[in-house]
Scaffold this motif. Structure first.
Motif, PDB file in Angstrom:
ATOM      1  N   UNK A 292      18.292  -9.141 -47.171  1.00  0.00           N
ATOM      2  CA  UNK A 292      17.815  -8.472 -45.958  1.00  0.00           C
ATOM      3  C   UNK A 292      18.437  -9.093 -44.716  1.00  0.00           C
ATOM      4  N   UNK A 293      18.609 -10.411 -44.716  1.00  0.00           N
ATOM      5  CA  UNK A 293      19.291 -11.071 -43.606  1.00  0.00           C
ATOM      6  C   UNK A 293      20.741 -10.626 -43.501  1.00  0.00           C
TER       7      UNK A 293
ATOM      8  N   UNK B 194      24.510  -4.844 -39.644  1.00  0.00           N
ATOM      9  CA  UNK B 194      24.222  -3.868 -38.592  1.00  0.00           C
ATOM     10  C   UNK B 194      24.216  -4.492 -37.193  1.00  0.00           C
ATOM     11  N   UNK B 195      24.707  -5.717 -37.064  1.00  0.00           N
ATOM     12  CA  UNK B 195      24.878  -6.329 -35.758  1.00  0.00           C
ATOM     13  C   UNK B 195      23.807  -7.306 -35.337  1.00  0.00           C
TER      14      UNK B 195
ATOM     15  N   UNK C 291      21.247   0.850 -49.302  1.00  0.00           N
ATOM     16  CA  UNK C 291      22.258   0.544 -50.309  1.00  0.00           C
ATOM     17  C   UNK C 291      23.150  -0.513 -49.687  1.00  0.00           C
ATOM     18  N   UNK C 292      23.255  -1.664 -50.342  1.00  0.00           N
ATOM     19  CA  UNK C 292      24.025  -2.765 -49.773  1.00  0.00           C
ATOM     20  C   UNK C 292      24.760  -3.497 -50.880  1.00  0.00           C
TER      21      UNK C 292
ATOM     22  N   UNK D  59      28.307   6.080 -37.629  1.00  0.00           N
ATOM     23  CA  UNK D  59      29.347   5.121 -37.253  1.00  0.00           C
ATOM     24  C   UNK D  59      29.717   4.179 -38.399  1.00  0.00           C
ATOM     25  N   UNK D  60      29.459   4.610 -39.636  1.00  0.00           N
ATOM     26  CA  UNK D  60      29.836   3.836 -40.820  1.00  0.00           C
ATOM     27  C   UNK D  60      30.763   4.704 -41.679  1.00  0.00           C
TER      28      UNK D  60
END
Length: 148
Positions: free
Chosen positions: A19-20, A26-27, A84-85, A122-123
């Motif tokens: 999560x971090x 995402x900035x 999704x990561x 923007x991805x």
């Protein structure tokens, strides 16, 4: 060889770290998610979501979190992909596709009529990935958010 399985409470710290990483992607700051919140959201008597983890051996290389939405169409249920990561060093190695395939299997097992998700405009990498999978952008919905 990547394997996909459901996260268990023993994975809470790993999910917190992911999560971090997502926040940093995402900035934001790469600060692990609150462990108590992760445990409550995923492993309490009334979990808010389910997490699938992609593992390369003992290393977690990606995750997908999802929940179910009802009604989807009529009285149908849909599986809603929230996140999704894939960790940076594992990208472009089939991990995201393996997670999406596992999500489809989860949806089928649960009797869902579809899988739904949103993506940031923007991805372009994500958008190209979803398009390559054959997914089509749904022009019929507008996304809203209300802060409490």
């Amino acid at each position: 060889m990547v394997t996909i399985d459901r996260a268990t409470e023993a994975d809470a710290e790993t999910i917190s770290a992911l999560l971090g990483e997502i926040e940093a992607y995402y900035g934001g700051e790469n600060v692990p998610g609150d462990l108590a919140q992760v445990r409550a959201a995923l492993f309490s008597a009334r979990p808010a979501a389910t997490v699938l983890l992609a593992r390369d051996g003992e290393n977690v290389v990606g995750m997908a979190s999802y929940t179910f939405l009802w009604p989807a169409s009529g009285a149908d249920t849909s599986l809603y992909l929230k996140e999704l990561y894939v960790r940076e060093d594992a990208r472009r190695h089939g991990v995201a596709r393996a997670l999406m395939d596992a999500l489809r299997d989860e949806a089928t097992s649960a009797g869902c009529s579809r899988v739904e998700w949103t993506a940031d405009r923007d991805n372009p990498t994500a958008l190209a990935f979803y398009e390559a999978m054959g997914a089509e952008e749904n022009q019929g919905k507008v996304f809203y958010r209300s802060e409490r």
